[in-house]
Design an enzyme around this catalytic site. Structure first.
Site, short mmCIF file in Angstrom:
data_model
loop_
_atom_site.label_atom_id
_atom_site.label_comp_id
_atom_site.label_asym_id
_atom_site.label_seq_id
_atom_site.Cartn_x
_atom_site.Cartn_y
_atom_site.Cartn_z
N ARG A 58 -18.19 15.09 57.16
CA ARG A 58 -19.45 14.32 57.16
C ARG A 58 -20.62 15.16 56.65
O ARG A 58 -20.76 16.31 57.03
CB ARG A 58 -19.79 13.86 58.58
CG ARG A 58 -21.00 12.93 58.63
CD ARG A 58 -21.35 12.49 60.05
NE ARG A 58 -21.90 11.14 60.02
CZ ARG A 58 -22.72 10.62 60.94
NH1 ARG A 58 -23.07 11.31 61.99
NH2 ARG A 58 -23.17 9.39 60.83
N GLN A 89 -14.57 15.01 66.24
CA GLN A 89 -15.52 15.64 65.32
C GLN A 89 -15.73 17.11 65.69
O GLN A 89 -16.12 17.41 66.82
CB GLN A 89 -16.86 14.90 65.33
CG GLN A 89 -17.77 15.40 64.20
CD GLN A 89 -19.18 14.86 64.28
OE1 GLN A 89 -19.79 14.88 65.34
NE2 GLN A 89 -19.70 14.38 63.16
N GLY A 121 -23.70 3.81 65.14
CA GLY A 121 -23.90 4.74 66.24
C GLY A 121 -24.36 3.98 67.46
O GLY A 121 -23.57 3.58 68.32
N TYR A 168 -26.66 21.32 61.31
CA TYR A 168 -25.82 22.28 62.04
C TYR A 168 -25.22 23.33 61.09
O TYR A 168 -25.58 23.40 59.93
CB TYR A 168 -24.77 21.53 62.87
CG TYR A 168 -25.43 20.59 63.87
CD1 TYR A 168 -26.35 21.10 64.79
CD2 TYR A 168 -25.20 19.24 63.86
CE1 TYR A 168 -27.00 20.26 65.69
CE2 TYR A 168 -25.85 18.39 64.75
CZ TYR A 168 -26.74 18.91 65.67
OH TYR A 168 -27.40 18.07 66.54
N THR A 219 -20.50 8.42 67.53
CA THR A 219 -21.52 8.93 68.46
C THR A 219 -20.98 9.59 69.73
O THR A 219 -19.80 9.67 69.93
CB THR A 219 -22.41 7.85 69.12
OG1 THR A 219 -21.62 6.80 69.49
CG2 THR A 219 -23.60 7.54 68.34
C1 LIG Z 1 -26.51 9.19 71.48
C2 LIG Z 1 -26.15 9.55 70.07
C3 LIG Z 1 -25.25 10.60 69.86
C4 LIG Z 1 -24.88 10.96 68.57
N1 LIG Z 1 -23.97 11.96 68.40
C5 LIG Z 1 -23.55 12.27 67.15
C6 LIG Z 1 -22.58 13.28 66.97
O1 LIG Z 1 -22.13 13.91 67.93
N2 LIG Z 1 -22.17 13.54 65.71
C7 LIG Z 1 -22.68 12.88 64.61
O2 LIG Z 1 -22.27 13.16 63.48
N3 LIG Z 1 -23.61 11.92 64.77
C8 LIG Z 1 -24.06 11.60 65.99
N4 LIG Z 1 -25.01 10.63 66.15
C9 LIG Z 1 -25.58 9.98 64.94
C10 LIG Z 1 -24.88 8.66 64.60
O3 LIG Z 1 -23.58 8.93 64.11
C11 LIG Z 1 -25.67 7.89 63.52
O4 LIG Z 1 -25.70 8.62 62.32
C12 LIG Z 1 -27.11 7.60 63.97
O5 LIG Z 1 -27.12 7.11 65.28
C13 LIG Z 1 -27.81 6.57 63.06
O6 LIG Z 1 -27.03 5.43 62.87
P1 LIG Z 1 -27.07 4.09 63.76
O7 LIG Z 1 -28.28 3.30 63.33
O8 LIG Z 1 -25.79 3.42 63.41
O9 LIG Z 1 -27.14 4.48 65.20
C14 LIG Z 1 -25.42 10.26 67.44
C15 LIG Z 1 -26.31 9.22 67.65
C16 LIG Z 1 -26.68 8.85 68.95
C17 LIG Z 1 -27.64 7.70 69.13
#
Ligand SMILES: Cc1cc2nc3c(=O)[nH]c(=O)nc-3n(C[C@H](O)[C@H](O)[C@H](O)COP(=O)(O)O)c2cc1C
Length: 353
Positions: free
Chosen positions: A225, A97, A310, A178, A24
Site C-alpha cells: 500500500r 498489514q 475504512g 511510516y 482499518t
Molecule cells: C480507526 C482507523 C484506523 C485505521 N488504521 C489503518 C491502518 O492500520 N492501516 C492503514 O493502512 N490504514 C488505516 N486507516 C486508514 C483507512 O484505511 C482509510 O485509508 C481512511 O480511513 C480513509 O478512507 P475511508 O473514507 O474509507 O475511511 C485507518 C482509518 C481509521 C478510521
C-alpha cells in the site's frame, strides 16, 4: 447500479467473491497479542471481499502507538490464529498489514523503550498519545546500512509468521508517513548510502522489503500500500516529486508480480491514471471520504479492480449486505476509533438487528 462491484475477481492467490474490501482498525493489547474481541470484530466483517487488518509491527522497533498488534513472537502468532480462524469460519479472507512506523513513535509505547529508528535523524513534528498523556515524538536515530538490511529481514520473518498464523497473505504498509514512506522522500531521508539521494536509492528499501516478503511467502500472497499525494497521517513529511517518484516505484515493483497494489488516493487523478497504466496486476483503491457509489465508479471506469472502505466498515459489520439492499448506514463514532473495549468496536448493530 453497482453491478461491477459484485463481480468476482482475484488478488493474486486470493479469490474475492466481490470487490468491496475493508482496511482499518486499532485495538490490540499492550503486549501486541490479538484477543477474542479482535477475532469477534473481524469475523463480524467477514463478508467484505477482503479484510486488510490494522497495521501490525514486524519488530519491537516497528511499534509506535500504544496498542497496535505485533506479528513476531509465538504469542502473536497464537493470537492472530484466533482471528484468522474466526474469519475463515465465517467464510472470509484476511491479510495482515505489516507496519513499521519508523520515526512516528515514542519509547514509552514500545516493549524495549528505545529511541525510535528512521532513515535519518529528523524529528517528526507533533505529539503522540502515551500512557502518561500526549508527548512530543523524539528525534529518531538513523539506521545504519546494516540495520536497514536487518529491518528488511524483520519484514520477511513477520510475513512468514503471518502465514503461520493462518493469514491468506500480507499487505506491506508503504503509506501514511511510516518507515517505508520515510525512505521515499528527502524531507525524511537524507542518507548518503545506497538508500538515499537518487530515485533508485530512495525506492530501494520499499523494493527490497517487497522482494523479501514475496520470496518468503509468494508474490501471489503479497500486497503493498502507498498513499501518493495523500496528507493522511503525513505530519511534516512532504512529498516533493510524486510524479517522478511513484511511477518510478511502481515500475520497479511491477516485475515482482505481487498480488495487488493498494492506493490510498490523495486526489491526483492524473497520477492515479499513470500508476494504473504501469501496474499490471490487481489495483485496490481507497477513495477517502466518498460514498460507495462514487467509489464503485472507479471499478466501472477501469481505474480500480477492488475498492476499500475504512470508517464505513468499522461502523457497519454488515456493510456489504447493506450496500446490496440499499439499507442506511450506521455513522462511525471517532471518539471510539482508537483503543478501548467492545464499545464502538464490536457493538455496532447490523441492519437486521
Ligand atoms: C480507526 C482507523 C484506523 C485505521 N488504521 C489503518 C491502518 O492500520 N492501516 C492503514 O493502512 N490504514 C488505516 N486507516 C486508514 C483507512 O484505511 C482509510 O485509508 C481512511 O480511513 C480513509 O478512507 P475511508 O473514507 O474509507 O475511511 C485507518 C482509518 C481509521 C478510521
Amino acid at each position: 447500479m453497482l453491478n461491477s462491484l459484485w463481480t468476482p475477481t482475484v488478488a493474486g492467490k486470493i479469490s474475492l467473491p466481490h470487490r468491496l474490501a475493508m482496511s482499518t482498525r486499532n485495538r490490540a493489547t499492550p503486549d501486541g497479542v490479538p484477543t477474542d474481541l479482535n477475532a469477534e470484530y473481524y469475523a463480524q466483517r467477514a463478508s467484505h471481499a477482503l479484510i486488510i487488518t490494522e497495521g501490525t509491527q514486524p519488530s519491537d522497533d516497528g511499534q509506535g502507538y500504544m496498542t497496535t498488534p505485533g506479528i513476531y513472537t509465538e504469542a502473536h502468532i497464537t493470537g492472530w490464529r484466533k482471528v484468522t480462524d474466526a474469519v475463515h469460519k465465517a467464510d472470509g479472507r484476511i491479510v495482515i498489514q505489516l507496519m513499521h512506523v519508523g520515526r512516528i513513535s515514542h519509547p514509552d509505547n514500545t516493549p524495549h523503550h528505545r529511541q525510535p529508528v528512521a532513515p535519518s535523524a529528523i524529528k517528526p513534528a507533533g505529539q503522540m498519545f502515551t500512557a502518561s498523556g500526549m508527548q512530543e515524538m523524539p528525534e529518531p536515530r538513523e539506521l545504519t546500512t546494516e540495520e536497514v538490511a536487518a529491518t528488511v529481514e524483520d519484514f520477511r520473518r513477520a510475513a512468514a509468521a503471518a502465514i503461520a498464523a493462518g493469514a491468506d497473505g500480507v499487505e506491506i504498509h508503504g503509506a501514511n508517513g511510516y518507515l517505508i514512506h520515510q525512505f521515499l522522500f528527502p524531507t525524511t531521508n537524507q542518507r548518503t548510502d545506497q538508500y538515499g539521494g537518487s530515485l533508485d536509492n530512495r525506492i530501494r528499501f520499499a523494493v527490497e522489503v517487497a522482494t523479501a516478503v514475496a520470496d518468503e511467502i509468494g508474490a501471489d500472497r503479497t500486497g503493498i500500500r502507498f498513499s501518493p499525494g495523500n496528507p493522511f497521517q503525513l505530519g511534516d513529511l512532504t512529498e516533493d516529486d510524486t510524479h517522478e517518484l511513484y511511477p518510478h516505484l511502481v515500475r520497479a515493483l511491477a516485475p515482482l508480480d505481487l498480488a495487488y497494489l493498494h492506493l490510498a488516493h490523495g486526489g491526483d487523478e492524473e497520477l492515479l491514471g499513470t500508476l494504473r497504466e504501469l501496474w499490471p496486476n490487481t489495483l485496490i483503491l481507497n477513495r477517502a471520504g466518498t460514498d460507495i457509489a462514487t467509489r464503485a465508479k472507479d471499478i466501472d471506469n477501469g481505474v480500480a479492480d477492488v475498492i476499500t472502505v475504512g470508517s464505513m466498515a468499522l461502523a457497519n459489520p454488515d456493510l456489504v449486505e447493506r450496500v446490496r439492499v440499499g439499507a442506511p448506514l450506521n455513522d462511525p463514532d471517532p471518539a471510539t476509533f482508537y483503543g478501548g473495549g467492545a464499545a464502538g468496536y464490536t457493538d455496532y448493530p447490523t441492519h437486521a438487528a
